[in-house]
Structures are given as structure tokens and as C-alpha cells.
Enzyme design. Structure first.
Site, PDB file in Angstrom:
ATOM      1  N   TYR A 164       0.832  -1.213   0.000  1.00 18.58           N
ATOM      2  CA  TYR A 164       0.000   0.000   0.000  1.00 18.58           C
ATOM      3  C   TYR A 164       0.870   1.269   0.000  1.00 18.58           C
ATOM      4  CZ  TYR A 164      -3.797  -3.150   1.561  1.00 18.58           C
ATOM      5  OH  TYR A 164      -4.698  -4.175   1.696  1.00 18.58           O
ATOM      6  N   HIS A 176       0.358 -11.769   1.946  1.00 16.42           N
ATOM      7  CA  HIS A 176      -0.696 -11.022   1.263  1.00 16.42           C
ATOM      8  C   HIS A 176      -1.461 -11.865   0.230  1.00 16.42           C
ATOM      9  CE1 HIS A 176      -1.760  -6.573   0.340  1.00 16.42           C
ATOM     10  NE2 HIS A 176      -2.791  -7.332   0.102  1.00 16.42           N
TER      11      HIS A 176
HETATM   12  N1  LIG Z   1      -5.838  -8.634   1.738  1.00 16.89           N
HETATM   13  C1  LIG Z   1      -6.137  -8.106   0.585  1.00 16.89           C
HETATM   14  O1  LIG Z   1      -5.722  -8.584  -0.494  1.00 16.89           O
HETATM   15  C2  LIG Z   1      -7.048  -6.899   0.546  1.00 16.89           C
HETATM   16  C3  LIG Z   1      -7.684  -6.547  -0.658  1.00 16.89           C
HETATM   17  C4  LIG Z   1      -8.533  -5.443  -0.652  1.00 16.89           C
HETATM   18  C5  LIG Z   1      -8.741  -4.734   0.527  1.00 16.89           C
HETATM   19  N2  LIG Z   1      -8.085  -5.097   1.691  1.00 16.89           N
HETATM   20  C6  LIG Z   1      -8.271  -4.337   2.955  1.00 16.89           C
HETATM   21  O2  LIG Z   1      -9.671  -4.121   3.168  1.00 16.89           O
HETATM   22  C7  LIG Z   1      -9.925  -2.732   3.318  1.00 16.89           C
HETATM   23  C8  LIG Z   1     -11.317  -2.378   2.857  1.00 16.89           C
HETATM   24  O3  LIG Z   1     -11.497  -2.677   1.487  1.00 16.89           O
HETATM   25  P1  LIG Z   1     -11.714  -1.554   0.380  1.00 16.89           P
HETATM   26  O4  LIG Z   1     -11.140  -0.297   0.871  1.00 16.89           O
HETATM   27  O5  LIG Z   1     -11.174  -2.066  -0.892  1.00 16.89           O
HETATM   28  O6  LIG Z   1     -13.296  -1.507   0.186  1.00 16.89           O
HETATM   29  P2  LIG Z   1     -14.548  -1.172   1.137  1.00 16.89           P
HETATM   30  O7  LIG Z   1     -14.125  -0.870   2.526  1.00 16.89           O
HETATM   31  O8  LIG Z   1     -15.547  -2.249   0.907  1.00 16.89           O
HETATM   32  O9  LIG Z   1     -15.143   0.123   0.439  1.00 16.89           O
HETATM   33  C9  LIG Z   1     -14.482   1.355   0.450  1.00 16.89           C
HETATM   34  C10 LIG Z   1     -15.377   2.305  -0.326  1.00 16.89           C
HETATM   35  O10 LIG Z   1     -16.602   2.512   0.390  1.00 16.89           O
HETATM   36  C11 LIG Z   1     -16.846   3.888   0.567  1.00 16.89           C
HETATM   37  N3  LIG Z   1     -17.432   4.059   1.907  1.00 16.89           N
HETATM   38  C12 LIG Z   1     -16.885   3.712   3.098  1.00 16.89           C
HETATM   39  N4  LIG Z   1     -17.744   3.956   4.098  1.00 16.89           N
HETATM   40  C13 LIG Z   1     -18.855   4.480   3.543  1.00 16.89           C
HETATM   41  C14 LIG Z   1     -20.085   4.948   4.066  1.00 16.89           C
HETATM   42  N5  LIG Z   1     -20.345   4.896   5.384  1.00 16.89           N
HETATM   43  N6  LIG Z   1     -21.008   5.429   3.200  1.00 16.89           N
HETATM   44  C15 LIG Z   1     -20.760   5.490   1.867  1.00 16.89           C
HETATM   45  N7  LIG Z   1     -19.613   5.048   1.314  1.00 16.89           N
HETATM   46  C16 LIG Z   1     -18.659   4.546   2.146  1.00 16.89           C
HETATM   47  C17 LIG Z   1     -15.509   4.570   0.411  1.00 16.89           C
HETATM   48  O11 LIG Z   1     -15.664   5.837  -0.171  1.00 16.89           O
HETATM   49  P3  LIG Z   1     -15.376   7.191   0.686  1.00 16.89           P
HETATM   50  O12 LIG Z   1     -13.899   7.288   0.783  1.00 16.89           O
HETATM   51  O13 LIG Z   1     -16.022   8.247  -0.144  1.00 16.89           O
HETATM   52  O14 LIG Z   1     -16.041   6.988   2.009  1.00 16.89           O
HETATM   53  C18 LIG Z   1     -14.788   3.651  -0.576  1.00 16.89           C
HETATM   54  O15 LIG Z   1     -15.123   4.006  -1.902  1.00 16.89           O
HETATM   55  C19 LIG Z   1      -8.788  -2.090   2.476  1.00 16.89           C
HETATM   56  O16 LIG Z   1      -8.638  -0.725   2.743  1.00 16.89           O
HETATM   57  C20 LIG Z   1      -7.616  -2.945   2.893  1.00 16.89           C
HETATM   58  O17 LIG Z   1      -7.159  -2.547   4.164  1.00 16.89           O
HETATM   59  C21 LIG Z   1      -7.270  -6.179   1.705  1.00 16.89           C
END
Ligand SMILES: NC(=O)c1ccc[n+]([C@@H]2O[C@H](COP(=O)([O-])OP(=O)(O)OC[C@H]3O[C@@H](n4cnc5c(N)ncnc54)[C@H](OP(=O)(O)O)[C@@H]3O)[C@@H](O)[C@H]2O)c1
Length: 279
Positions: A50, A108
Site C-alpha cells: 500500500y 498477502h
Molecule cells: N488482503 C487483501 O488482499 C485486501 C484486498 C482489498 C482490501 N483489503 C483491505 O480491506 C480494506 C477495505 O477494502 P476496500 O477499501 O477495498 O473496500 P470497502 O471498505 O468495501 O469500500 C471502500 C469504499 O466505500 C466507501 N465508503 C466507506 N464507508 C462508507 C459509508 N459509510 N457510506 C458510503 N460510502 C462509504 C468509500 O468511499 P469514501 O472514501 O467516499 O467513504 C470507498 O469508496 C482495504 O482498505 C484494505 O485494508 C485487503
């Protein structure tokens, strides 16, 4: 301050709700993480790839929160899987994060030379034995790989498999295996990358409790046995809303309505990294 429930497995105590940081660059994190800590989050999820561990480290250091109250996860990137290099990479992460240890260290993606995971798992266990990580786990491992990893490391060693899990991707088969192995499922993309925020079924359920679709989607995850969720946001209001999920409960009927939303919709499947998924 709201008390976030913790999940226990093999000596681990992980807050069931964490803050994800993928795609949040350093200036964004410099801005949002102080809000995140004020709101009450103590569990932060980052990764070497990241390229934001330094911003996480700055925020951890200036938060004034006791190290023992924080739960910090990072993940080793696949180009650092050779055991000696894995250890070197964790030292680099710790330096950027400004901590002496991480609470959880993950591999990862299951990408191994000649499909041979054991040397890398040995490196991961070495990181724990050396005190660089309190707990270790895996990410994006399919069922077969999870079983292989648990068999090699021993039953009480790995604590979680961090995988994509949300209302549109039910992960039924993997969940059964993780439960049997007593592993926590850490749900990434718990909001389906914001895909849930306009879901009419989730809004309808949330209306009963004065909650949004996103809050229902997160509540649904953390109500499940040994499931943690790590939503990400760049918006302090969203960070606060995502934390306000501990003052209501979903009914059995709500769970039944959410269960039928499963569309086996996987959002994160990079061709060069993905295993053969089980669904
Ligand atoms: N291990 C892996 O391979 C892997 C892969 C992917 C992700 N991850 C981890 O999982 C975490 C979460 O996944 P993600 O960030 O991809 O997706 P997510 O948390 O499912 O979605 C993030 C999105 O949702 C929006 N959002 C968040 N809260 C909201 C709310 N209350 N109302 C409306 N929109 C909202 C955000 O926009 P705004 O910024 O506008 O709120 C952003 O566009 C990552 O940050 C990472 O730490 C791990």
C-alpha cells in the site's frame, strides 16, 4: 467511548472492526487517521504494497494511544517471500510503522515459487518467534491452501485468513473450513467497494433501526461468529458512521433477507495473484 467487541483465536484479541487503508495515500491518511483514532478505532490494516505504512506510523506515534491498546496489521508482499528477505521486509515495515512489533502479520497472496509455500511459512513463523509479530496469518488463500498452511504450521499458529467477504460474496464453503480450523475470517472490501451503499434491501432493513445500508452491511458481518471487518474510507463522516454499529442488532428475519443478496460477486481477483477460488 464505545467498546468494540474483540475476537479471540489462539491467544489473539482482535477488535472486530478495523480501519482499512488500501488506496489511501499518505496525505489522505495524515488527514483522516487522527479522526479515526478520535472516533475510537484501534485496529488498523495496512500492507507493504500500500506504500502508506509511514503515514500509519506517523499517526500511531502522534495519537498518544498506548501501544498495548492498538492492533496493527501489515502484510508481506509476494516479492519478499524468500525467508531471509521476508524477515528483512518486516524490519523495514516496523521502522516505517514506528513500532517494535505488529499485532498481526499476513502473507498477502498465495503466490509461491513452484507452488511451494512451506519455506515462506517458515519465514512467517520465524518473524513471530523473533518477536516481530504477535500473531501471524494468511490472506487470499483458498480452502486447499488454507488447509495446507494450517497442516504445516500446526493447529494453533495461524489466526486468520483475510479474504473478500460482503453481502454479495457469501464465502460459504471457505467460512465452514475456517470455522473448523478455528480461524477468524477478516472481511476485506466489507462494503463491496461502496457497492452496498445504495442497496434497497439493506436500506429497508436499516430503516427499522435508523441505520444506513453501509451500517447494516457491516453489522451483518460482525454479528457472525469469528468474523472481523475492515472498511476503508477517506471521509471522516463515513468513518464515524461505520463505527456506529454497536447499538443495534439484526433480527433473524433480517439475516434471512441478507442471505439472498449473495451473488457470488467477487471484486478483487487480480489474474497474476489469484488462486483458484472455491466459489
Ligand atoms: N488482503 C487483501 O488482499 C485486501 C484486498 C482489498 C482490501 N483489503 C483491505 O480491506 C480494506 C477495505 O477494502 P476496500 O477499501 O477495498 O473496500 P470497502 O471498505 O468495501 O469500500 C471502500 C469504499 O466505500 C466507501 N465508503 C466507506 N464507508 C462508507 C459509508 N459509510 N457510506 C458510503 N460510502 C462509504 C468509500 O468511499 P469514501 O472514501 O467516499 O467513504 C470507498 O469508496 C482495504 O482498505 C484494505 O485494508 C485487503
Amino acid at each position: 467511548m464505545v467498546e468494540v467487541p474483540t475476537l479471540a483465536a489462539h491467544g489473539l484479541n482482535m477488535p472486530a472492526l478495523g480501519f482499512g487503508t488500501w488506496e489511501l495515500d499518505e496525505p489522505t491518511l495524515d488527514h483522516i487517521l487522527p479522526h479515526v483514532f478520535d472516533i475510537g478505532y484501534r485496529h488498523i490494516d495496512t500492507a507493504q504494497i500500500y506504500r502508506n505504512e509511514s503515514a500509519v506510523g506517523r499517526a500511531l506515534a502522534s495519537s498518544g494511544i498506548n501501544r498495548s491498546e492498538l492492533f496493527v496489521t501489515t502484510k508481506v508482499w509476494v516479492n519478499r517471500y524468500e525467508p531471509h528477505d521476508l524477515i528483512a521486509s518486516v524490519h523495514e515495515s516496523l521502522e516505517r510503522l514506528r513500532v517494535d512489533y505488529v499485532d498481526l502479520l499476513l502473507l498477502h497472496w498465495p503466490v509461491f515459487e513452484d507452488h511451494h509455500m512451506n519455506p515462506t511459512l517458515e519465514g512467517l513463523m520465524r518473524a513471530k518467534a523473533d518477536g516481530l509479530a504477535r500473531h501471524i496469518g494468511i490472506s487470499n488463500f483458498n480452502i486447499d491452501q488454507t488447509e495446507q498452511a494450517v497442516a504445516f504450521c500446526g493447529p494453533d499458529t495461524l489466526v486468520t485468513n483475510q479474504v473478500e467477504y460482503h453481502v454479495y460474496l457469501g464465502q460459504e464453503k471457505l467460512r465452514r473450513v475456517l470455522a473448523r480450523q478455528d480461524l477468524i475470517l477478516t472481511a476485506y472490501m466489507p462494503l463491496a467497494k461502496a457497492g452496498v451503499v445504495n442497496d434497497t434491501v439493506l436500506w429497508d432493513i436499516g430503516a427499522q433501526y435508523d441505520k444506513s445500508a453501509a451500517q447494516v452491511a457491516l453489522r451483518w458481518l460482525i454479528e457472525q461468529d469469528r468474523v472481523a471487518a475492515i472498511p476503508a474510507t477517506t471521509n471522516p463522516h463515513h468513518a464515524k458512521a461505520n463505527f456506529e454499529i454497536f447499538d443495534f442488532s439484526l433480527s433473524a428475519e433480517d439475516h434471512e433477507r441478507i442471505a439472498v443478496l449473495d451473488k457470488h460477486r467477487r471484486l478483487c481477483a487480480p489474474a497474476s495473484l489469484s488462486p483458484i477460488w472455491d466459489d
